[in-house]
Design a protein around this motif. Structure first.
Motif, PDB file in Angstrom:
ATOM      1  N   GLN A  28      96.769  54.715  45.876  1.00  0.00           N
ATOM      2  CA  GLN A  28      96.774  53.694  46.921  1.00  0.00           C
ATOM      3  C   GLN A  28      98.209  53.354  47.331  1.00  0.00           C
ATOM      4  O   GLN A  28      99.069  53.145  46.479  1.00  0.00           O
ATOM      5  CB  GLN A  28      96.050  52.438  46.440  1.00  0.00           C
ATOM      6  CG  GLN A  28      94.683  52.697  45.833  1.00  0.00           C
ATOM      7  CD  GLN A  28      93.794  53.549  46.723  1.00  0.00           C
ATOM      8  OE1 GLN A  28      93.683  53.311  47.929  1.00  0.00           O
ATOM      9  NE2 GLN A  28      93.149  54.555  46.126  1.00  0.00           N
ATOM     10  N   TYR A  90      90.118  46.475  54.201  1.00  0.00           N
ATOM     11  CA  TYR A  90      90.360  47.508  55.204  1.00  0.00           C
ATOM     12  C   TYR A  90      89.709  47.207  56.543  1.00  0.00           C
ATOM     13  O   TYR A  90      90.036  47.841  57.561  1.00  0.00           O
ATOM     14  CB  TYR A  90      89.875  48.870  54.698  1.00  0.00           C
ATOM     15  CG  TYR A  90      88.368  49.080  54.710  1.00  0.00           C
ATOM     16  CD1 TYR A  90      87.765  49.874  55.686  1.00  0.00           C
ATOM     17  CD2 TYR A  90      87.558  48.514  53.747  1.00  0.00           C
ATOM     18  CE1 TYR A  90      86.396  50.087  55.692  1.00  0.00           C
ATOM     19  CE2 TYR A  90      86.193  48.721  53.738  1.00  0.00           C
ATOM     20  CZ  TYR A  90      85.607  49.502  54.707  1.00  0.00           C
ATOM     21  OH  TYR A  90      84.246  49.699  54.705  1.00  0.00           O
ATOM     22  N   GLU A  91      88.803  46.241  56.587  1.00  0.00           N
ATOM     23  CA  GLU A  91      88.032  45.963  57.798  1.00  0.00           C
ATOM     24  C   GLU A  91      88.840  45.037  58.713  1.00  0.00           C
ATOM     25  O   GLU A  91      88.719  43.814  58.676  1.00  0.00           O
ATOM     26  CB  GLU A  91      86.671  45.408  57.405  1.00  0.00           C
ATOM     27  CG  GLU A  91      85.861  46.470  56.659  1.00  0.00           C
ATOM     28  CD  GLU A  91      84.568  45.961  56.057  1.00  0.00           C
ATOM     29  OE1 GLU A  91      84.263  44.759  56.196  1.00  0.00           O
ATOM     30  OE2 GLU A  91      83.853  46.768  55.418  1.00  0.00           O
ATOM     31  N   THR A  92      89.644  45.656  59.551  1.00  0.00           N
ATOM     32  CA  THR A  92      90.726  44.978  60.253  1.00  0.00           C
ATOM     33  C   THR A  92      90.252  43.854  61.158  1.00  0.00           C
ATOM     34  O   THR A  92      90.840  42.759  61.158  1.00  0.00           O
ATOM     35  CB  THR A  92      91.527  46.009  61.075  1.00  0.00           C
ATOM     36  OG1 THR A  92      91.972  47.045  60.193  1.00  0.00           O
ATOM     37  CG2 THR A  92      92.718  45.372  61.751  1.00  0.00           C
ATOM     38  N   TYR A 126      93.766  44.617  52.088  1.00  0.00           N
ATOM     39  CA  TYR A 126      94.256  44.643  53.469  1.00  0.00           C
ATOM     40  C   TYR A 126      95.490  45.531  53.574  1.00  0.00           C
ATOM     41  O   TYR A 126      95.583  46.375  54.474  1.00  0.00           O
ATOM     42  CB  TYR A 126      94.579  43.226  53.954  1.00  0.00           C
ATOM     43  CG  TYR A 126      95.164  43.215  55.350  1.00  0.00           C
ATOM     44  CD1 TYR A 126      94.330  43.246  56.463  1.00  0.00           C
ATOM     45  CD2 TYR A 126      96.539  43.232  55.557  1.00  0.00           C
ATOM     46  CE1 TYR A 126      94.855  43.291  57.747  1.00  0.00           C
ATOM     47  CE2 TYR A 126      97.073  43.278  56.831  1.00  0.00           C
ATOM     48  CZ  TYR A 126      96.228  43.301  57.925  1.00  0.00           C
ATOM     49  OH  TYR A 126      96.764  43.361  59.194  1.00  0.00           O
ATOM     50  N   ARG A 128      96.510  47.941  51.730  1.00  0.00           N
ATOM     51  CA  ARG A 128      96.274  49.356  51.378  1.00  0.00           C
ATOM     52  C   ARG A 128      95.132  49.992  52.174  1.00  0.00           C
ATOM     53  O   ARG A 128      94.794  51.150  51.944  1.00  0.00           O
ATOM     54  CB  ARG A 128      96.009  49.457  49.880  1.00  0.00           C
ATOM     55  CG  ARG A 128      97.274  49.164  49.073  1.00  0.00           C
ATOM     56  CD  ARG A 128      96.992  48.697  47.661  1.00  0.00           C
ATOM     57  NE  ARG A 128      98.231  48.395  46.967  1.00  0.00           N
ATOM     58  CZ  ARG A 128      98.899  47.227  47.098  1.00  0.00           C
ATOM     59  NH1 ARG A 128      98.424  46.276  47.899  1.00  0.00           N
ATOM     60  NH2 ARG A 128     100.027  47.024  46.447  1.00  0.00           N
ATOM     61  N   ILE A 129      94.563  49.213  53.111  1.00  0.00           N
ATOM     62  CA  ILE A 129      93.422  49.673  53.916  1.00  0.00           C
ATOM     63  C   ILE A 129      92.341  50.217  52.980  1.00  0.00           C
ATOM     64  O   ILE A 129      91.858  51.345  53.091  1.00  0.00           O
ATOM     65  CB  ILE A 129      93.849  50.690  54.992  1.00  0.00           C
ATOM     66  CG1 ILE A 129      95.099  50.183  55.733  1.00  0.00           C
ATOM     67  CG2 ILE A 129      92.719  50.939  55.991  1.00  0.00           C
ATOM     68  CD1 ILE A 129      95.570  51.069  56.862  1.00  0.00           C
ATOM     69  N   GLN A 130      91.935  49.355  52.054  1.00  0.00           N
ATOM     70  CA  GLN A 130      91.054  49.730  50.959  1.00  0.00           C
ATOM     71  C   GLN A 130      89.875  48.762  50.882  1.00  0.00           C
ATOM     72  O   GLN A 130      90.011  47.563  51.117  1.00  0.00           O
ATOM     73  CB  GLN A 130      91.847  49.721  49.643  1.00  0.00           C
ATOM     74  CG  GLN A 130      91.064  50.037  48.395  1.00  0.00           C
ATOM     75  CD  GLN A 130      90.277  51.333  48.481  1.00  0.00           C
ATOM     76  OE1 GLN A 130      89.062  51.310  48.401  1.00  0.00           O
ATOM     77  NE2 GLN A 130      90.966  52.451  48.649  1.00  0.00           N
ATOM     78  N   ARG A 131      88.719  49.289  50.529  1.00  0.00           N
ATOM     79  CA  ARG A 131      87.509  48.472  50.379  1.00  0.00           C
ATOM     80  C   ARG A 131      87.533  47.673  49.070  1.00  0.00           C
ATOM     81  O   ARG A 131      87.103  46.524  49.021  1.00  0.00           O
ATOM     82  CB  ARG A 131      86.287  49.380  50.422  1.00  0.00           C
ATOM     83  CG  ARG A 131      84.946  48.655  50.306  1.00  0.00           C
ATOM     84  CD  ARG A 131      83.800  49.645  50.324  1.00  0.00           C
ATOM     85  NE  ARG A 131      82.503  48.993  50.227  1.00  0.00           N
ATOM     86  CZ  ARG A 131      81.781  48.610  51.265  1.00  0.00           C
ATOM     87  NH1 ARG A 131      82.241  48.797  52.490  1.00  0.00           N
ATOM     88  NH2 ARG A 131      80.599  48.038  51.102  1.00  0.00           N
ATOM     89  N   SER A 178      85.381  55.764  57.798  1.00  0.00           N
ATOM     90  CA  SER A 178      85.897  55.931  56.439  1.00  0.00           C
ATOM     91  C   SER A 178      84.893  55.498  55.385  1.00  0.00           C
ATOM     92  O   SER A 178      85.009  55.892  54.218  1.00  0.00           O
ATOM     93  CB  SER A 178      87.218  55.173  56.256  1.00  0.00           C
ATOM     94  OG  SER A 178      87.053  53.795  56.536  1.00  0.00           O
TER      95      SER A 178
END
Length: 308
Positions: A28, A90-92, A126, A128-131, A178
């Motif tokens: 990550q 990750y959900e911008t 946020y 790391r654009i990670q769930r 993704s």
């Protein structure tokens, strides 16, 4: 196809241990700034909102203060309207939609309701654009007593004194490409299960609570969003992401059983938005605007139809 075709961490058929979780964490990378994108905008709202820190995430090499926005004219006798974003970091548009709502609609319900907005529940994710969070846990499956997810535990503690006064809770999410090419394969690998390909709907939809679905409320939100962006059609089998479509653009989950964020209060009106930012028919601005429209419609409905 088996999970080894899709995910580079772990041994097919075996759940992850700490070594695999560490291997996953090492992959990550910080790709954007919580301080620049979120905290700066929160600071700019201090003249119109009461800004408070409700917790801090503490991960090795990374600490993140957690902030909530309250109506500046908070009155104890008024109902509470709760908005949460970024439970999945990750959900911008969940994060930026919540912030945009706070920037544009601070005064809309003055004297009629209290607003509580938590724009970014999961800042580690946020950036790391990670769930998941840093422990490879999904915060939106972790809202239950003694939660192992710092993000979920902090938000539940914030909301606990208000849970019986919340009239509506709208939790802002996205379904992205993704999900299918990264996050669902990662989940299968983590849990030692085979990866089963699914589908990604093209458009906005809602996930209602099967224990308290409130169909008229859900349709009021769908109607408002339809003026901004397109609503996802059902797949040929009558489902969206494998769940039966119960009304136009609406599926249902059991919030309590799954430990979902939108189930943390006794709100009679509750829903989870799902925007599709990868659609060729939607722009980032439309996605943010769809989230704002959903929040505004949810609050308007709750005020017009107070639950007994």
């Amino acid at each position: 196809m088996n999970q080894s075709s899709f995910y580079p961490v772990g041994t097919p058929g075996l759940p992850w241990g700490e070594a695999e979780r560490e291997a996953w964490r090492s992959r990550q990378r910080v790709q954007r700034s919580y301080a620049d994108d979120v905290l700066r905008r929160i600071d700019a709202l201090r003249a119109r909102w009461e800004v408070s820190q409700y917790g801090e995430l503490d991960y090795p090499g990374a600490r993140y203060p957690l902030f909530a926005l309250r109506s500046s004219g908070w009155r104890e006798e008024l109902p509470v309207m709760l908005v949460t974003g970024g439970v999945h970091g990750y959900e911008t548009s969940g994060v930026h939609g919540a912030l945009q709502f706070a920037e544009q609609h601070a005064a809309d319900v003055a004297g009629r309701a209290n607003l509580l907005v938590v724009p970014c529940v999961s800042p580690w994710g946020y950036e790391r654009i990670q769930r998941w969070n840093a422990a490879a846990l999904d915060p939106n499956r972790s809202f239950y007593a003694d939660s192992p997810a710092q993000e979920a535990a902090a938000l539940m503690a914030l909301v606990a004194p208000l849970r019986h006064r919340v009239a509506t809770h709208i939790d802002l999410h996205e379904t992205t490409d993704s999900d299918e090419n990264e996050f669902r394969p990662a989940l299968a690998a983590r849990d030692g299960k085979p990866f089963e390909p699914g589908t990604i709907p093209d458009g906005f939809y809602l996930c209602a609570d099967s224990a308290r679905s409130q169909p008229a409320f859900q349709q009021a939100v769908i109607a408002a969003v339809a003026a901004v962006t397109h609503i996802a059609p059902a797949d040929p089998d009558g489902t969206i992401i494998g769940s039966p479509v119960v009304a136009h653009g609406v599926i249902e989950y059991d919030y309590g059983r799954l430990g979902l964020c939108a189930g943390i209060t006794d709100a009679p009106y509750r829903t989870t938005t799902e925007v599709y930012p990868d659609s060729p028919r939607a722009t980032p601005a439309q996605c943010n605007a769809a989230q704002v429209a959903a929040v505004a419609a949810a609050i308007d409905f709750a005020l017009a139809h107070p639950a007994g």
